[in-house]
Design a protein around this motif. Structure first.
Motif, short mmCIF file in Angstrom:
data_model
loop_
_atom_site.label_atom_id
_atom_site.label_comp_id
_atom_site.label_asym_id
_atom_site.label_seq_id
_atom_site.Cartn_x
_atom_site.Cartn_y
_atom_site.Cartn_z
N GLY A 214 6.71 32.03 47.15
CA GLY A 214 7.18 31.82 45.77
C GLY A 214 8.59 32.33 45.58
O GLY A 214 9.44 31.64 45.00
N LEU A 215 8.89 33.54 46.08
CA LEU A 215 10.23 34.11 45.93
C LEU A 215 11.25 33.36 46.78
O LEU A 215 12.38 33.13 46.34
CB LEU A 215 10.22 35.60 46.29
CG LEU A 215 9.55 36.52 45.26
CD1 LEU A 215 9.38 37.92 45.81
CD2 LEU A 215 10.36 36.56 43.96
N LEU A 218 12.05 30.19 44.95
CA LEU A 218 12.87 30.47 43.77
C LEU A 218 14.33 30.74 44.17
O LEU A 218 15.26 30.14 43.61
CB LEU A 218 12.30 31.68 43.02
CG LEU A 218 12.97 32.05 41.69
CD1 LEU A 218 12.78 30.93 40.67
CD2 LEU A 218 12.42 33.36 41.15
N GLY A 221 15.90 27.61 45.53
CA GLY A 221 16.15 26.66 44.44
C GLY A 221 17.50 26.94 43.77
O GLY A 221 18.31 26.03 43.58
N PHE A 239 11.93 24.61 42.42
CA PHE A 239 11.60 25.33 41.18
C PHE A 239 10.14 25.12 40.79
O PHE A 239 9.45 26.04 40.36
CB PHE A 239 12.53 24.91 40.03
CG PHE A 239 13.92 25.47 40.15
CD1 PHE A 239 14.12 26.82 40.44
CD2 PHE A 239 15.03 24.66 39.99
CE1 PHE A 239 15.39 27.35 40.56
CE2 PHE A 239 16.32 25.19 40.10
CZ PHE A 239 16.50 26.53 40.39
N ALA A 242 8.03 27.10 43.21
CA ALA A 242 8.13 28.53 42.90
C ALA A 242 7.25 28.89 41.71
O ALA A 242 6.53 29.89 41.73
CB ALA A 242 9.59 28.91 42.61
N ALA A 243 7.28 28.05 40.66
CA ALA A 243 6.48 28.31 39.46
C ALA A 243 4.98 28.30 39.79
O ALA A 243 4.23 29.19 39.38
CB ALA A 243 6.80 27.27 38.38
N LEU A 246 4.11 31.39 42.19
CA LEU A 246 4.16 32.70 41.52
C LEU A 246 3.06 32.84 40.46
O LEU A 246 2.53 33.92 40.25
CB LEU A 246 5.56 32.94 40.91
CG LEU A 246 6.67 33.11 41.96
CD1 LEU A 246 8.04 33.22 41.30
CD2 LEU A 246 6.43 34.34 42.84
N VAL A 410 16.92 38.50 43.08
CA VAL A 410 16.72 37.23 42.37
C VAL A 410 17.81 37.07 41.31
O VAL A 410 18.36 35.98 41.13
CB VAL A 410 15.30 37.17 41.75
CG1 VAL A 410 15.14 35.93 40.89
CG2 VAL A 410 14.24 37.16 42.87
N ILE A 414 20.39 33.94 41.05
CA ILE A 414 20.49 33.17 39.80
C ILE A 414 21.92 33.23 39.26
O ILE A 414 22.50 32.21 38.87
CB ILE A 414 19.50 33.72 38.74
CG1 ILE A 414 18.05 33.48 39.18
CG2 ILE A 414 19.75 33.07 37.37
CD1 ILE A 414 17.01 34.16 38.31
#
Length: 506
Positions: A214-215, A218, A221, A239, A242-243, A246, A410, A414
């Motif tokens: 998941g990480l 993310l 992405g 994305f 990842a959603a 997670l 993260v 981002i």
């Protein structure tokens, strides 16, 4: 935290241990920026294509960000001291491999290995501080030093990277980690980890797989969005993945007997507030590092070394805010009254930097902007680092520390992608509006670039204000007490009960 035979008496070697832990943390934080300055030279030497060059940064970010929670849990299970030393040795060996790289595959592999061992080292370092420093005033000093390094190390990396690249060779941006690691390995002889602080519960394999994937999805992405765009099919797929992963991770953690990340670590409002506000602040800060590096080198024509030194006011501000303001006030005022105003002072510094244009004076605008940014961030980082492990049970210290590093990693991914995209859009819009009247294409290109930077920095100002609001609204713990644990345990317990999310059964 209840007093035990181990926690009642302070560790006599704790200050020596802090020196070694701080060295190791500096090495990890330096690595986030030092390689950026060396990247153009390394790309030329190793024949890395423009399309692949991002993997020098991405391979490290994916391994580090994806494995942090696992690394924190390993520290709880295996012992922080052992995890710290293994992470340190592994990081040094991976750095040696990177410095000796002969092709792009060797370079990408070494960067991924650095990320893997960094994911062991970083949470083990922070959780060692959490279990070794229990007195409120000493804890304030220890976390002040740690916070200054965590915040200012990136800027130090720009200076060191500039020096090594300009006067030696890009390979030294990797080799420099080896003496750091050798010096920090002295920690093995002085760290005395409290007994009974390990979490010997079996490893939550589904949690490890879901959180890591998941990480990674993310972080990748956001990294891909920067180069391929937000509407790119693979970016959107990452994305969505990842959603889903997670969300499945959270559901799993609420149900398994021995979770990788006990939800009690996240759902206590003070720690939740720290992770969220710190992540937002890092988003704003990482984007700015990138813009200012480009602005000073491309627009102002600074050399790599001069660019590094131009960041000195930020480092001075960070150290002052963390070790002087934060440390002195931490035992006197509630953390939210340091974090909230700290992020707002940083936002004022960022606001000054929205005034960038082709002829901006370094002394009149950039220097005070960076000084305020450093002061504010340093003041806020210090209680944030301490509060992230505040009132935590020793068995959860590693994974709580890993969450701090995860929010930073993260947030960095981002910040770089989001603010870069905003800057690129504003740059394109500026060219479209002014192309017809432009007489000098090169001048138009530079003006458009600076206009893009300024537009993105406005967003960073808003993100820092949001971080301040979250810190003031969510963090409600009182002034640290003078007893063991460094917090007012009665109010802490009350806060934890008050904000527990109903899904948590344990």
């Amino acid at each position: 935290m209840p007093k035990t035979a181990d926690t009642a008496l302070p560790d006599p070697s704790r200050w020596k241990a802090l020196a070694f832990i701080a060295l190791a943390q500096l090495m990890v934080v330096l690595d986030a920026t030092i390689v950026n300055i060396a990247l153009p030279s390394a790309q030329t030497d190793l024949g890395i294509s423009d399309g692949n060059k991002q993997w020098v940064i991405t391979a490290y970010a994916l391994a580090f960000g994806g494995l942090l929670l696992f690394g924190g849990r390993i520290a709880d299970l295996w012992g922080r001291k052992r995890t710290f030393v293994v992470g340190l040795i592994g990081f040094a060996l991976a750095s040696a491999l990177g410095g000796a790289a002969q092709n792009e595959a060797m370079m990408f592999g070494s960067r991924a290995l650095q990320g893997v061992f960094g994911a062991l080292l970083a949470p083990a370092a922070l959780s060692l501080l959490a279990v070794m420093f229990t007195d409120a005033k000493e804890r304030a000093k220890a976390f002040g030093i740690y916070g200054a390094i965590a915040g200012g190390g990136g800027a130090v990396g720009l200076i060191l990277g500039g020096f090594l690249t300009e006067y030696l060779n890009w390979r030294w941006t990797f080799f420099v980690n080896i003496p750091f690691a050798v010096a920090a390995a002295g920690a093995y002889f002085v760290i005395r980890e409290p007994s009974g602080a390990r979490n010997r519960a079996p490893l939550d394999i589904p949690g490890v797989v879901l959180s890591t994937l998941g990480l990674v999805a993310l972080v990748y992405g956001f990294t891909r969005a920067e180069s391929a765009g937000w509407s790119d099919t693979l970016t959107v797929s990452m994305f969505v993945a990842a959603a889903v992963l997670l969300l499945a991770f959270v559901v799993t953690e609420a149900r398994v007997k021995s979770p990788l990340l006990p939800l009690r670590v996240l759902t206590e409002r003070n720690r939740g507030g720290v992770y969220l506000s710190l992540g937002l602040a890092i988003i704003a800060m990482f984007g700015l590092f990138l813009f200012l590096t480009y602005y000073l080198q491309v627009v102002k024509g600074y050399s790599p070394v001069k660019t590094g030194f131009a960041f000195m006011p930020m480092i001075v501000g960070m150290i002052t805010g963390s070790t002087q303001i934060g440390t002195r006030l931490m035992t006197r005022v509630p953390p939210r009254l340091l974090m909230g105003p700290g992020f707002l002072v940083a936002a004022v510094g960022m606001l000054l930097l929205t005034q960038l244009d082709l002829n901006t004076s370094y002394a009149a605008v950039i220097l005070p902007g960076m000084l305020l940014l450093g002061l504010g961030m340093g003041t806020a980082f210090m209680p944030a680092m301490s509060l992230a492990t505040h009132g935590i049970e020793p068995r959860d210290a590693g994974v709580a520390s890993a969450m701090v590093n995860t929010s930073q990693q993260v947030g960095g991914a981002i910040g770089t992608a989001l603010l870069n995209t905003i800057a690129a859009s504003a740059t394109t819009a500026y060219v479209a509006d002014h192309a017809a009247r432009a007489t000098d294409p090169r001048l138009l290109e530079l003006q458009a670039m600076v206009s893009g930077f300024a537009a993105a920095i406005w967003w960073a100002v808003g993100i820092l204000v949001a971080a301040a609001v979250i810190a003031i609204a969510l963090i409600n713990t009182g002034r640290p007490g003078t007893g063991t644990g460094g917090t007012d345990s009665a109010s802490d317990a009350g806060a934890e009960e008050e904000f527990r999310i109903p899904v948590v059964a344990h």
